[in-house]
Scaffold this motif. Structure first.
Motif, PDB file in Angstrom:
ATOM      1  N   ILE A 141       0.835  -1.209   0.000  1.00  0.00           N
ATOM      2  CA  ILE A 141       0.000   0.000   0.000  1.00  0.00           C
ATOM      3  C   ILE A 141       0.865   1.251   0.000  1.00  0.00           C
ATOM      4  N   LYS A 142       1.922   1.237   0.803  1.00  0.00           N
ATOM      5  CA  LYS A 142       2.776   2.430   0.899  1.00  0.00           C
ATOM      6  C   LYS A 142       3.460   2.754  -0.420  1.00  0.00           C
ATOM      7  N   LYS A 143       3.739   1.731  -1.227  1.00  0.00           N
ATOM      8  CA  LYS A 143       4.324   1.995  -2.537  1.00  0.00           C
ATOM      9  C   LYS A 143       3.389   2.857  -3.382  1.00  0.00           C
ATOM     10  N   ARG A 144       2.087   2.658  -3.202  1.00  0.00           N
ATOM     11  CA  ARG A 144       1.107   3.398  -3.999  1.00  0.00           C
ATOM     12  C   ARG A 144       0.815   4.782  -3.423  1.00  0.00           C
ATOM     13  N   ILE A 145       1.122   4.980  -2.149  1.00  0.00           N
ATOM     14  CA  ILE A 145       0.879   6.300  -1.543  1.00  0.00           C
ATOM     15  C   ILE A 145       1.876   7.324  -2.082  1.00  0.00           C
ATOM     16  N   GLY A 146       3.135   6.922  -2.160  1.00  0.00           N
ATOM     17  CA  GLY A 146       4.143   7.796  -2.752  1.00  0.00           C
ATOM     18  C   GLY A 146       4.583   8.954  -1.885  1.00  0.00           C
ATOM     19  N   LEU A 147       4.606   8.761  -0.552  1.00  0.00           N
ATOM     20  CA  LEU A 147       5.102   9.790   0.354  1.00  0.00           C
ATOM     21  C   LEU A 147       6.435   9.352   0.947  1.00  0.00           C
ATOM     22  N   GLU A 148       7.244  10.343   1.354  1.00  0.00           N
ATOM     23  CA  GLU A 148       8.483  10.034   2.052  1.00  0.00           C
ATOM     24  C   GLU A 148       8.160   9.345   3.379  1.00  0.00           C
ATOM     25  N   GLY A 149       9.150   8.662   3.956  1.00  0.00           N
ATOM     26  CA  GLY A 149       8.923   7.859   5.148  1.00  0.00           C
ATOM     27  C   GLY A 149       8.272   8.591   6.297  1.00  0.00           C
ATOM     28  N   ILE A 150       8.892   9.679   6.763  1.00  0.00           N
ATOM     29  CA  ILE A 150       8.368  10.398   7.916  1.00  0.00           C
ATOM     30  C   ILE A 150       7.025  11.035   7.595  1.00  0.00           C
ATOM     31  N   ASP A 151       6.852  11.521   6.362  1.00  0.00           N
ATOM     32  CA  ASP A 151       5.578  12.134   5.971  1.00  0.00           C
ATOM     33  C   ASP A 151       4.460  11.092   5.983  1.00  0.00           C
ATOM     34  N   SER A 152       4.731   9.928   5.414  1.00  0.00           N
ATOM     35  CA  SER A 152       3.736   8.867   5.367  1.00  0.00           C
ATOM     36  C   SER A 152       3.370   8.401   6.767  1.00  0.00           C
ATOM     37  N   PHE A 153       4.370   8.253   7.612  1.00  0.00           N
ATOM     38  CA  PHE A 153       4.112   7.815   8.982  1.00  0.00           C
ATOM     39  C   PHE A 153       3.274   8.831   9.746  1.00  0.00           C
ATOM     40  N   ALA A 154       3.563  10.117   9.553  1.00  0.00           N
ATOM     41  CA  ALA A 154       2.773  11.156  10.200  1.00  0.00           C
ATOM     42  C   ALA A 154       1.317  11.095   9.743  1.00  0.00           C
ATOM     43  N   ALA A 155       1.109  10.871   8.444  1.00  0.00           N
ATOM     44  CA  ALA A 155      -0.259  10.767   7.930  1.00  0.00           C
ATOM     45  C   ALA A 155      -0.978   9.559   8.523  1.00  0.00           C
ATOM     46  N   GLU A 156      -0.272   8.436   8.616  1.00  0.00           N
ATOM     47  CA  GLU A 156      -0.895   7.222   9.151  1.00  0.00           C
ATOM     48  C   GLU A 156      -1.229   7.366  10.629  1.00  0.00           C
ATOM     49  N   THR A 157      -0.328   7.930  11.416  1.00  0.00           N
ATOM     50  CA  THR A 157      -0.602   8.098  12.844  1.00  0.00           C
ATOM     51  C   THR A 157      -1.690   9.144  13.077  1.00  0.00           C
ATOM     52  N   SER A 158      -1.856  10.065  12.128  1.00  0.00           N
ATOM     53  CA  SER A 158      -2.970  11.012  12.233  1.00  0.00           C
ATOM     54  C   SER A 158      -4.310  10.282  12.120  1.00  0.00           C
ATOM     55  N   VAL A 159      -4.353   9.267  11.250  1.00  0.00           N
ATOM     56  CA  VAL A 159      -5.564   8.454  11.126  1.00  0.00           C
ATOM     57  C   VAL A 159      -5.789   7.639  12.398  1.00  0.00           C
ATOM     58  N   GLN A 160      -4.723   7.125  12.980  1.00  0.00           N
ATOM     59  CA  GLN A 160      -4.828   6.287  14.168  1.00  0.00           C
ATOM     60  C   GLN A 160      -5.139   7.079  15.427  1.00  0.00           C
ATOM     61  N   PHE A 161      -4.767   8.347  15.457  1.00  0.00           N
ATOM     62  CA  PHE A 161      -4.738   9.115  16.696  1.00  0.00           C
ATOM     63  C   PHE A 161      -6.100   9.200  17.381  1.00  0.00           C
ATOM     64  N   LEU A 162      -7.119   9.664  16.677  1.00  0.00           N
ATOM     65  CA  LEU A 162      -8.407   9.915  17.314  1.00  0.00           C
ATOM     66  C   LEU A 162      -9.051   8.637  17.850  1.00  0.00           C
ATOM     67  N   PRO A 163      -9.151   7.555  17.059  1.00  0.00           N
ATOM     68  CA  PRO A 163      -9.707   6.312  17.641  1.00  0.00           C
ATOM     69  C   PRO A 163      -8.913   5.824  18.850  1.00  0.00           C
ATOM     70  N   ALA A 164      -7.584   5.937  18.784  1.00  0.00           N
ATOM     71  CA  ALA A 164      -6.754   5.482  19.907  1.00  0.00           C
ATOM     72  C   ALA A 164      -6.986   6.344  21.138  1.00  0.00           C
TER      73      ALA A 164
END
Length: 395
Positions: A176-199
């Motif tokens: 999936i990350k290959k298709r997102i096309g973001l740099e490592g730290i940027d992609s991780f920040a985006a993913e943890t933003s999705v995780q943050f509120l439910p967590a």
């Protein structure tokens, strides 16, 4: 003279520094099984929620230091990529939860097995989903890996589902990350933003019900839970620093350090049982990985040799074309101008040669680089390697 001598020394220093960063990253991931038990009596779900919340905090601080915000607005304009980010967040959530549960439930060795077989799963995805073609050695390695799963199923008395879930979830995450096309730290920040509120909501509900441990087990326990963000971010920073200083082949080989350390901890520190059948299964997995690594290094070396050969042929072609042009010009202008024309053509060949060579070599480099990257990825750099500047490394 001084500058020409300083460049190799500086390059050697950068390589040594890259190795230190690489060992720090993979070493941290390798010894992380020692950390999760420290968070008990928190449940795996509570540990996971804290990891999500505090990882975003660490990400935001890191982005503030680096001043990396330009990627956010373009991402918000692309619903498809946002959907992929959400899917990546979901798959790494499954990976994290199973890993934390496995370690705190006494299955460290089987968790390590998941990351040993992950390269084989990545190759299977390439064949089944991306229509990639395998070389003979790769097919043999995949067959040996499949045999290893059968042997381990006999050894465990059940399908090694923990290892398979970890391997397939992280393989899917990398895809999936290959298709997102973001740099490592940027992609991780985006993913943890999705995780943050439910967590965060989950943590608040646990606290309201009296089932959470963040506020009930003392300041030390709360600080340990909060440190999940640093534990996640530190290897990411070190890995990013190593990735820009080391060849992909080195990174691809170093990535086996993490599951190896986890395996050693499971056997020697956590005293997990290793009957003969499990040893046989692990030996088959390691044999498959050795085959993939050998094939990858051989393919990468062949690609580099072909690149050098193509560059030499391109240079010879440019020189020959320049000489032909010079002779043609000499015939047109007559004997009186022949010497001057030949000299001019030689100068033109000297000037145009590097430019033409660069254009020719650049095209050839693409093929050679693709062979290099593909070879390392097939050896197990998944994840790493391109994903491998991957902040959400599963451990």
């Amino acid at each position: 003279m001084g500058s020409s001598g300083e460049a190799p020394a500086r390059a050697a220093g950068e390589a040594r520094l890259g190795l230190l960063y690489g060992f720090a990253a993979y070493g941290s991931w390798g010894v992380i099984p020692l950390f999760w038990p420290l968070l008990e009596p928190a449940s795996p779900a509570e540990i996971l929620a804290n990891r999500m919340v505090w990882s975003l905090v660490a990400c935001v601080l890191l982005l503030l230091v680096l001043r990396r915000w330009s990627w956010i607005r373009p991402l918000l304009r692309e619903p498809r990529r946002l959907g992929l980010v959400a899917a990546a967040a979901g798959t790494i959530t499954v990976n994290w939860f199973v890993y934390i549960w496995a370690v705190n439930s006494g299955h460290v060795v089987e968790a390590a097995l998941g990351y040993f077989i992950n390269p084989l799963v990545t190759i299977a995805f390439g064949v089944l989903l991306l229509r990639e073609r395998l070389r003979a050695m790769q097919w043999i390695a995949v067959a040996v890996g499949a045999a290893a799963v059968v042997v381990l199923t006999v050894g465990y008395g059940r399908l090694p589902w923990i290892a398979l879930v970890l391997a397939f979830s992280f393989g899917t995450y990398g895809l999936i990350k290959k298709r997102i096309g973001l740099e490592g730290i940027d992609s991780f920040a985006a993913e943890t933003s999705v995780q943050f509120l439910p967590a965060l909501v989950f943590m608040l509900v646990l606290g309201a019900r009296g089932d959470g441990t963040f506020h009930t087990e003392g300041l030390g326990h709360a600080l340990l839970l909060a440190s999940c963000g640093v534990i996640t971010a530190f290897p990411l920073i070190c890995f990013g620093a190593a990735a820009v200083r080391l060849p992909l082949s080195t990174i691809g080989l170093m990535q086996y350090l993490a599951p190896t350390l986890q395996f050693v901890l499971g056997v020697l520190y956590f005293r997990e049982s290793m009957p003969a059948e499990r040893w046989a299964g692990f030996l088959l997995v390691w044999l498959a990985l050795a085959m993939l690594t050998y094939d990858a290094l051989r393919t990468a070396r062949r690609g580099r040799l072909e690149l050098r050969r193509a560059a030499a042929e391109a240079e010879a072609t440019v020189v020959a074309e320049a000489a032909t042009a010079a002779r043609a010009a000499a015939r047109e202008t007559g004997p009186a101008a022949q010497a001057g024309t030949t000299a001019g053509a030689s100068a033109a060949a000297g000037t145009a040669g590097p430019a033409r060579e660069t254009r020719e070599a650049r095209e050839t480099t693409k093929a050679g680089a693709a062979a290099d990257v593909g070879a390392v990825a097939e050896a197990g750099a998944a994840g790493a390697v391109a994903e491998a500047a991957d902040p959400a490394r599963p451990a």
